[in-house]
Design an enzyme around this catalytic site. Sequence first.
Site, PDB file in Angstrom:
ATOM      1  N   TRP A 170      25.206  21.010  57.921  1.00  0.00           N
ATOM      2  CA  TRP A 170      25.485  20.147  59.127  1.00  0.00           C
ATOM      3  C   TRP A 170      25.322  21.353  60.299  1.00  0.00           C
ATOM      4  CZ3 TRP A 170      30.580  19.670  61.786  1.00  0.00           C
ATOM      5  CH2 TRP A 170      30.525  18.473  62.802  1.00  0.00           C
ATOM      6  N   ASP A 182      35.175  22.171  54.083  1.00  0.00           N
ATOM      7  CA  ASP A 182      34.792  20.823  54.945  1.00  0.00           C
ATOM      8  C   ASP A 182      34.813  19.770  54.070  1.00  0.00           C
ATOM      9  OD1 ASP A 182      33.997  19.246  56.724  1.00  0.00           O
ATOM     10  OD2 ASP A 182      32.353  20.295  57.515  1.00  0.00           O
ATOM     11  N   ALA A 199      34.630  16.169  54.827  1.00  0.00           N
ATOM     12  CA  ALA A 199      34.146  15.076  55.757  1.00  0.00           C
ATOM     13  C   ALA A 199      34.084  13.653  55.055  1.00  0.00           C
ATOM     14  CB  ALA A 199      33.246  15.488  56.669  1.00  0.00           C
ATOM     15  N   LYS A 243      34.714   8.955  58.332  1.00  0.00           N
ATOM     16  CA  LYS A 243      33.715   7.972  57.482  1.00  0.00           C
ATOM     17  C   LYS A 243      34.447   7.481  56.375  1.00  0.00           C
ATOM     18  CE  LYS A 243      31.005  11.270  59.406  1.00  0.00           C
ATOM     19  NZ  LYS A 243      29.751  11.307  59.931  1.00  0.00           N
TER      20      LYS A 243
HETATM   21  C1  LIG Z   1      29.918  17.828  57.349  1.00  0.00           C
HETATM   22  C2  LIG Z   1      30.493  17.362  58.256  1.00  0.00           C
HETATM   23  N1  LIG Z   1      31.455  17.751  58.609  1.00  0.00           N
HETATM   24  C3  LIG Z   1      32.422  17.552  59.594  1.00  0.00           C
HETATM   25  C4  LIG Z   1      31.937  16.476  60.339  1.00  0.00           C
HETATM   26  C5  LIG Z   1      32.795  16.053  61.386  1.00  0.00           C
HETATM   27  O1  LIG Z   1      33.041  14.596  61.488  1.00  0.00           O
HETATM   28  P1  LIG Z   1      34.167  14.145  62.528  1.00  0.00           P
HETATM   29  O2  LIG Z   1      34.305  15.169  63.546  1.00  0.00           O
HETATM   30  O3  LIG Z   1      33.250  12.838  63.147  1.00  0.00           O
HETATM   31  O4  LIG Z   1      35.341  13.635  62.000  1.00  0.00           O
HETATM   32  C6  LIG Z   1      30.758  15.628  59.964  1.00  0.00           C
HETATM   33  C7  LIG Z   1      30.223  14.499  60.625  1.00  0.00           C
HETATM   34  O5  LIG Z   1      29.213  14.263  60.488  1.00  0.00           O
HETATM   35  C8  LIG Z   1      29.964  16.173  58.809  1.00  0.00           C
HETATM   36  O6  LIG Z   1      29.017  15.803  58.571  1.00  0.00           O
END
Ligand SMILES: Cc1ncc(COP(=O)(O)O)c(C=O)c1O
Length: 394
Positions: free
Chosen positions: A127, A208, A210, A243
């Site tokens: 990411w 992570d 997510a 998500k």
């Molecule tokens: C791999 C990954 N980590 C963390 C996030 C963080 O998501 P959010 O801050 O929107 O909860 C995302 C969002 O796209 C992601 O793809």
Amino acid sequence: MFETLEKATLDKIFVLMAEYAADPRTNKIDLGVGVYKDDKNVTPIMSAVKKAEQRIHDGAKTKTYMGVVGNKGFSAGVVKLVFDGKVDESRIRTVNGPGGTGALSILMNVLSRARKGGKIWISDPSWPNHWPMAELVGLKPHYYPYFDARTRHVDFPAMLKALDGLGPDDIVLLHACCHNPTGANLTNAQWDQVAASLKKTGAFPLLDLAYLGFGDGLEADAYGVRRVVATVPEAMIAFSGSKNFGLYRERAGVAIAIAKDAASADIVSSQMQNVIRATISQPPDHGAEIIRVILDDPELTAEWKAELEQMRTRMIRLRQKLVEAIRARSNSTDYDFIADHRGMFSLLGLPQGVVEKLKLEDGIYMINDSRINVAGIPEDRVGELADALLAATR
Ligand SMILES: Cc1ncc(COP(=O)(O)O)c(C=O)c1O
């Protein structure tokens, strides 16, 4: 003052979103932005979320401060979801973060205090926010091999070799499931090996999380986290509710620390709270309270799980349909990997020129590394997409 500043580069996704919005073609397809979309091309509010919001609206009596750690009921619900009671609670400490990014940021800040200028190993690719986030807190990011561009699966021997070469001062950032951007994930047997490697080297895992529930289901997607946490004495997990609860703009996340014992856990907790106090003072609560209400109520939990399952299976169906359409037109198995991938994304491995051509000639938008969001595939136009992909790569 400002004359000393240089213009910073924005994440390319925002540029792509603006280009898509400005494109007048009615047949354009957005496979770029990383949000779930339903069959009407809408990012829906889940019905369980709507009901929880209604209850909050009807029952709320105050908007006073929640406190530095945030919504404890939310954190407890998430801990139950992630670990299912398999980790001794005396070793777990949580704080809420504004979204998964906020949770990651809190955890990285604490890690940078524990290992000043320490190395953090990030999958290649990852990411795009992982790298700058690590740099911002003073950690030194490095890549470990992850994706095999030839097979479009995980290059596990290369990954494991790199992990085996690390030591106790290293931090390893792992995508717990549904890897972004590749869609290529570790098998359970590979997670076992990763956990064993971390135990052997003493490298510290930052997971992570997510996309829990977006891959093979809530239980299956938790395998990696549970395995790692069962194997090593210390770990951190950044949970995002963006998500799987569709709460993107509400910024609901939980930063979870697992320590070797309660005394060490208390120290980590004090550091997490100290970071929050000095940055945002208190985490936001609306999204957190929505998730708490859902996870506290068996009926709403069941409703949410059913909706999540619908989203997950829809993404798998779209993957299969695209692969079938490509096969039917070309007799080629070259894109079969799309059906093996899990989560919202697949990295197609197309050259930049092809990505550009698809955008300019066909109005098909994807990230310029050729990541597609499978949830953005219009189900009734899978054939068109297959035709365009094949024509562009011919
Ligand atoms: C791999 C990954 N980590 C963390 C996030 C963080 O998501 P959010 O801050 O929107 O909860 C995302 C969002 O796209 C992601 O793809």
